[in-house]
Structure formats: structure tokens, C-alpha cells
Design a protein around this motif. Sequence first.
Motif, PDB file in Angstrom:
ATOM      1  N   UNK A 170       0.837  -1.211   0.000  1.00  0.00           N
ATOM      2  CA  UNK A 170       0.000   0.000   0.000  1.00  0.00           C
ATOM      3  C   UNK A 170       0.866   1.252   0.000  1.00  0.00           C
ATOM      4  N   UNK A 171       2.009   1.193   0.689  1.00  0.00           N
ATOM      5  CA  UNK A 171       2.890   2.355   0.761  1.00  0.00           C
ATOM      6  C   UNK A 171       3.576   2.598  -0.585  1.00  0.00           C
ATOM      7  N   UNK A 172       3.951   1.511  -1.249  1.00  0.00           N
ATOM      8  CA  UNK A 172       4.566   1.650  -2.579  1.00  0.00           C
ATOM      9  C   UNK A 172       3.566   2.226  -3.569  1.00  0.00           C
ATOM     10  N   UNK A 173       2.299   1.781  -3.493  1.00  0.00           N
ATOM     11  CA  UNK A 173       1.268   2.312  -4.385  1.00  0.00           C
ATOM     12  C   UNK A 173       1.014   3.790  -4.090  1.00  0.00           C
ATOM     13  N   UNK A 174       0.918   4.147  -2.814  1.00  0.00           N
ATOM     14  CA  UNK A 174       0.721   5.557  -2.443  1.00  0.00           C
ATOM     15  C   UNK A 174       1.888   6.404  -2.947  1.00  0.00           C
ATOM     16  N   UNK A 175       3.116   5.897  -2.808  1.00  0.00           N
ATOM     17  CA  UNK A 175       4.298   6.624  -3.303  1.00  0.00           C
ATOM     18  C   UNK A 175       4.219   6.825  -4.810  1.00  0.00           C
ATOM     19  N   UNK A 229      -3.906   2.658   0.382  1.00  0.00           N
ATOM     20  CA  UNK A 229      -3.093   3.689  -0.277  1.00  0.00           C
ATOM     21  C   UNK A 229      -3.900   4.971  -0.471  1.00  0.00           C
ATOM     22  N   UNK A 230      -5.137   4.835  -0.929  1.00  0.00           N
ATOM     23  CA  UNK A 230      -5.996   6.002  -1.154  1.00  0.00           C
ATOM     24  C   UNK A 230      -6.311   6.693   0.165  1.00  0.00           C
ATOM     25  N   UNK A 287      -5.685  11.348   3.709  1.00  0.00           N
ATOM     26  CA  UNK A 287      -5.281  11.881   5.011  1.00  0.00           C
ATOM     27  C   UNK A 287      -4.188  12.926   4.848  1.00  0.00           C
ATOM     28  N   UNK A 288      -3.289  12.711   3.893  1.00  0.00           N
ATOM     29  CA  UNK A 288      -2.183  13.640   3.651  1.00  0.00           C
ATOM     30  C   UNK A 288      -2.591  14.827   2.779  1.00  0.00           C
ATOM     31  N   UNK A 289      -3.821  14.817   2.259  1.00  0.00           N
ATOM     32  CA  UNK A 289      -4.316  15.938   1.466  1.00  0.00           C
ATOM     33  C   UNK A 289      -3.965  15.891  -0.011  1.00  0.00           C
TER      34      UNK A 289
END
Length: 72
Positions: free
Chosen positions: A7-12, A49-50, A55-57
Motif C-alpha cells: 500500500x505504501x509503494x502504491x501511495x508513493x 493507499x488512497x 489523510x495527507x491531502x
Amino acid sequence: MPVKPKWERLADHIRGQIESGELAPGDQLPSTVQLKAQHGVSTTVVRQAILVLQTQGWVQGVHGLGVFVAER
């Protein structure tokens, strides 16, 4: 160094697309089904990820319409 969760790799990856201008404010992100297929991940990974990006805007969800790149 530990491997990042999927999920972190996808968010990145999505964050990188936004930072590079590939995805501009107001652009709609691909659907959960499309992201799952493109990245070979589960629905849970896409949702996490979404959620982190919201949350981070970086993105905002519009009920019934999808997820869009937020104005920064």
C-alpha cells in the motif's frame, strides 16, 4: 532496510504522478479495479493507499464519483 508494504509503494507511486504533473489537480484517479489490475494488488491495498493519500491531502474522494487529485 525493510521492504515497504504494497500500500505504501502504491501511495508513493500515485504521489509521484501528482508531483510530476502527470496527474493534475482535479484529475480523476483510476478506479480501484483499474489500480488493482495495473499494480497486481488487492482491493485492501488500493483502499489503504488512497486512505493515506486522502489523510495527507493529496486526493479527495467524492461519494459516487471517484477519487480526484486535490488542489494543493
